[in-house]
Motif scaffolding. Sequence first.
Motif, PDB file in Angstrom:
ATOM      1  N   LYS A 220      -8.819   0.360  11.462  1.00 34.05           N
ATOM      2  CA  LYS A 220      -7.607   0.560  10.667  1.00 34.05           C
ATOM      3  C   LYS A 220      -7.513  -0.628   9.722  1.00 34.05           C
ATOM      4  N   ALA A 221      -7.003  -0.379   8.527  1.00 30.27           N
ATOM      5  CA  ALA A 221      -6.949  -1.473   7.544  1.00 30.27           C
ATOM      6  C   ALA A 221      -5.992  -2.575   7.996  1.00 30.27           C
ATOM      7  N   ASN A 222      -4.986  -2.219   8.814  1.00 29.00           N
ATOM      8  CA  ASN A 222      -4.009  -3.208   9.298  1.00 29.00           C
ATOM      9  C   ASN A 222      -3.359  -4.000   8.165  1.00 29.00           C
ATOM     10  N   LEU A 223      -3.048  -3.303   7.092  1.00 31.23           N
ATOM     11  CA  LEU A 223      -2.331  -3.973   6.002  1.00 31.23           C
ATOM     12  C   LEU A 223      -0.873  -4.137   6.417  1.00 31.23           C
ATOM     13  N   ILE A 224      -0.217  -5.172   5.886  1.00 33.13           N
ATOM     14  CA  ILE A 224       1.204  -5.372   6.187  1.00 33.13           C
ATOM     15  C   ILE A 224       1.967  -4.268   5.440  1.00 33.13           C
ATOM     16  N   PRO A 225       2.701  -3.422   6.150  1.00 35.83           N
ATOM     17  CA  PRO A 225       3.236  -2.196   5.528  1.00 35.83           C
ATOM     18  C   PRO A 225       4.302  -2.437   4.454  1.00 35.83           C
ATOM     19  N   PHE A 226       4.976  -3.600   4.526  1.00 43.44           N
ATOM     20  CA  PHE A 226       6.035  -3.827   3.546  1.00 43.44           C
ATOM     21  C   PHE A 226       5.559  -4.633   2.330  1.00 43.44           C
TER      22      PHE A 226
ATOM     23  N   LEU B  50      -1.709   4.579  -0.433  1.00 43.47           N
ATOM     24  CA  LEU B  50      -3.158   4.466  -0.666  1.00 43.47           C
ATOM     25  C   LEU B  50      -3.910   5.366   0.312  1.00 43.47           C
ATOM     26  N   SER B  51      -5.093   5.847  -0.133  1.00 38.98           N
ATOM     27  CA  SER B  51      -5.938   6.622   0.777  1.00 38.98           C
ATOM     28  C   SER B  51      -6.588   5.665   1.780  1.00 38.98           C
ATOM     29  N   GLY B  52      -7.209   6.229   2.834  1.00 37.99           N
ATOM     30  CA  GLY B  52      -7.867   5.394   3.832  1.00 37.99           C
ATOM     31  C   GLY B  52      -8.916   4.478   3.214  1.00 37.99           C
ATOM     32  N   GLY B  53      -9.710   5.034   2.286  1.00 37.55           N
ATOM     33  CA  GLY B  53     -10.750   4.242   1.636  1.00 37.55           C
ATOM     34  C   GLY B  53     -10.167   3.121   0.794  1.00 37.55           C
ATOM     35  N   GLN B  54      -9.091   3.452   0.093  1.00 35.32           N
ATOM     36  CA  GLN B  54      -8.437   2.427  -0.740  1.00 35.32           C
ATOM     37  C   GLN B  54      -7.853   1.325   0.139  1.00 35.32           C
ATOM     38  N   GLN B  55      -7.270   1.721   1.259  1.00 38.59           N
ATOM     39  CA  GLN B  55      -6.707   0.716   2.173  1.00 38.59           C
ATOM     40  C   GLN B  55      -7.806  -0.210   2.681  1.00 38.59           C
ATOM     41  N   GLN B  56      -8.982   0.368   3.005  1.00 39.54           N
ATOM     42  CA  GLN B  56     -10.083  -0.469   3.501  1.00 39.54           C
ATOM     43  C   GLN B  56     -10.566  -1.425   2.431  1.00 39.54           C
ATOM     44  N   ARG B  57     -10.548  -0.991   1.176  1.00 40.32           N
ATOM     45  CA  ARG B  57     -10.952  -1.884   0.083  1.00 40.32           C
ATOM     46  C   ARG B  57      -9.984  -3.074  -0.012  1.00 40.32           C
ATOM     47  N   VAL B  58      -8.692  -2.758   0.152  1.00 42.61           N
ATOM     48  CA  VAL B  58      -7.707  -3.849   0.121  1.00 42.61           C
ATOM     49  C   VAL B  58      -7.954  -4.786   1.309  1.00 42.61           C
ATOM     50  N   ALA B  59      -8.272  -4.196   2.471  1.00 49.09           N
ATOM     51  CA  ALA B  59      -8.538  -5.023   3.651  1.00 49.09           C
ATOM     52  C   ALA B  59      -9.763  -5.908   3.417  1.00 49.09           C
ATOM     53  N   VAL B  60     -10.773  -5.367   2.730  1.00 52.39           N
ATOM     54  CA  VAL B  60     -11.966  -6.171   2.417  1.00 52.39           C
ATOM     55  C   VAL B  60     -11.576  -7.294   1.446  1.00 52.39           C
ATOM     56  N   ALA B  61     -10.766  -6.945   0.460  1.00 50.39           N
ATOM     57  CA  ALA B  61     -10.318  -7.964  -0.499  1.00 50.39           C
ATOM     58  C   ALA B  61      -9.571  -9.078   0.226  1.00 50.39           C
TER      59      ALA B  61
END
Lengths: 236, 403
Positions: A100-106, A151-162
């Motif tokens: 899971k990208a585990n981005l901060i949701p807010f 964001l889509s799952g792929g986009q979220q993963q890109r942000v997580a990579v960034a």
Amino acid sequence: MQEQIKKAVEAFNLIKIYGSGNTQVHALKDVSFSLSQGEVIALLGPSGSGKSTLLTALGLVNPPTSGQVFIGGVQVLDGPKIFVEERSFRRKNIGFVFQKANLIPFLDALENVQLALEINDVSARQARKRAMELLEYLGIAERANNLPTQLSGGQQQRVAVARALANRPNLILADEPTAALDGFQGRKVMELFRKVAHEQRAGVIVVTHDHRSLDVFDRTLQMQDGILQPSQEKEG
Amino acid sequence: MNLALKDIQHNRGRFGLTALGIGMLLMIVMGMGGIYQGLIEEALFLVNRIGADLWVVQRNSRGPFAEVSRIPSNLEDRVKAVPGVLTARRFVSHTIQREHNGNPLRIVVQGLAWPDDKGEWLSLQAGRHINSAHFEMIADQLLGLKLGEKLTLGKDAYTIVGITKGMVGQGGDGIAFFTISDALAIQLDTAAEQSRLEREARGGRISITDLGRFSPELLERAKGPSGGIPTLPIAFVSAVLVQVRPGVDPEAVAQTIRGWKDVSVHTAEEQRELLLKGAVDKSRRQIGLFRTLLVLISAIIMALILYTLTLDKVHDIAMLKLMGARNSVIIGLILQQAILLGAIGYAVAYLLGQELFPKFPRQVIITEEDLIVLGGIVLAISVLSSFLGIWKAMSVQPSDVLS
């Protein structure tokens, strides 16, 4: 010494034992390996083989029972003993990406990356600039102001990579980063890791079950019952 | 980047509703403080406004508010003769409950020593002061009576000639001002049948005494109006209020009057003490304790809300720790939200209170001092209640992000 500096990570004789007495489980059995800067490797193996245990040990989250770990030439672990201030070391030297990208949701995409920089004492202005550069580098700048839910799952993963790349770490640890993505998106993320490893000179370890994208990696390592199998170098 | 504000922006509705709930709770805490102050204000209102330095009352009584006091009305003349006394006036005060337009009407009947005291010290909202010895009254607007309206009390009808604002007795009932004689007439009003029966009974009582047998004329008089019997006592009042001359120590005058065997005397300060430690003390303590309980309940509710808010963020906190965020970043997130929640709740409480408290039947007085103290309490509650959330956040492991 010169040899160690070129290595993103070196692990020697890692043993991890969970529980005690009759309930003891040997999750890692004398695991040794090294990873060069700019190298991207896949860590394969069935569930329960010890892949995630190895990753969390390298990430200073779950230290081994014994064995040594060097990251960027610095000894960080000797068994359960940690030689560095773990959070400070993690934010400067290690990036994480998960299933899971585990981005901060807010926070929006840009702020998620910016946060990783700000907690490493980069000024807000500089952090914003670098975060934008990273999103551009990973091809997702146009979604910079979108929240993770947009964001889509792929986009979220890109942000997580960034986010993982934000502080120019020596080591990126990715635990099944494409498990939640379709084949196309999954391959794009794997290619991203390769690009990052080669261009940013970071060592990247990717735990994966996805055998379709193994051609992307410089090397593959196989875990089986806590034992690391001899590595397979990529042909050609 | 302020994570607390970002989170609040993202969850505006939820945070707003939570703050509204906290605000309403704090409004009750604020209101209880206001009722507490109102109770004191109402209890001390007459003592503070009537401008007496000394209160001469029945011997050994703590009257006229804390208990009943009866002294002869002519005591006023004796007090006037004491060196250092500027003025002395009779004081009559009692509460009656009558029907008015089908509703119960509670009135504090307050006697003015007319013509010396026409009620000039009263601040009128409308009308005039009392100009006649009888059948005029000044009413507080709380009583809901109109200027020019006639109110029948006992056998007589009284015209409302003036309206005051905020004049209430210690029970929170509106005060109406009459001349002393009218106030006594209202207090001592007896039905015609009762008077007739009393005259007959009086005749019976006196006929069996030597006085009745030797003075048949007295027997005749006893059966007539009480004013015709010289041996009957004169009217009683509740107290005599004394104002001393400028530069005279009220205590010195009090010492002189204390030498008399038939009365007691209290200074204005002693009268306040009697009221606060006597008549309203239990109500005061009850409200004080209730307020303390409310503060505790608010703290517990805030702590639970902040704990729940933290539980919702456990995964994010684990991720922050994994990324290497310092504890100060995570503590700051929870603490800032707690303080913001408290601050917004406090503002909501204040604004709602400004709208609602004036509609309460009894005075709710929010003093600046109370607001500052409550602000400090809210800040302390916010910080303390965030500890539960912070404790939870500190116990989160970076590895929890993997779960």
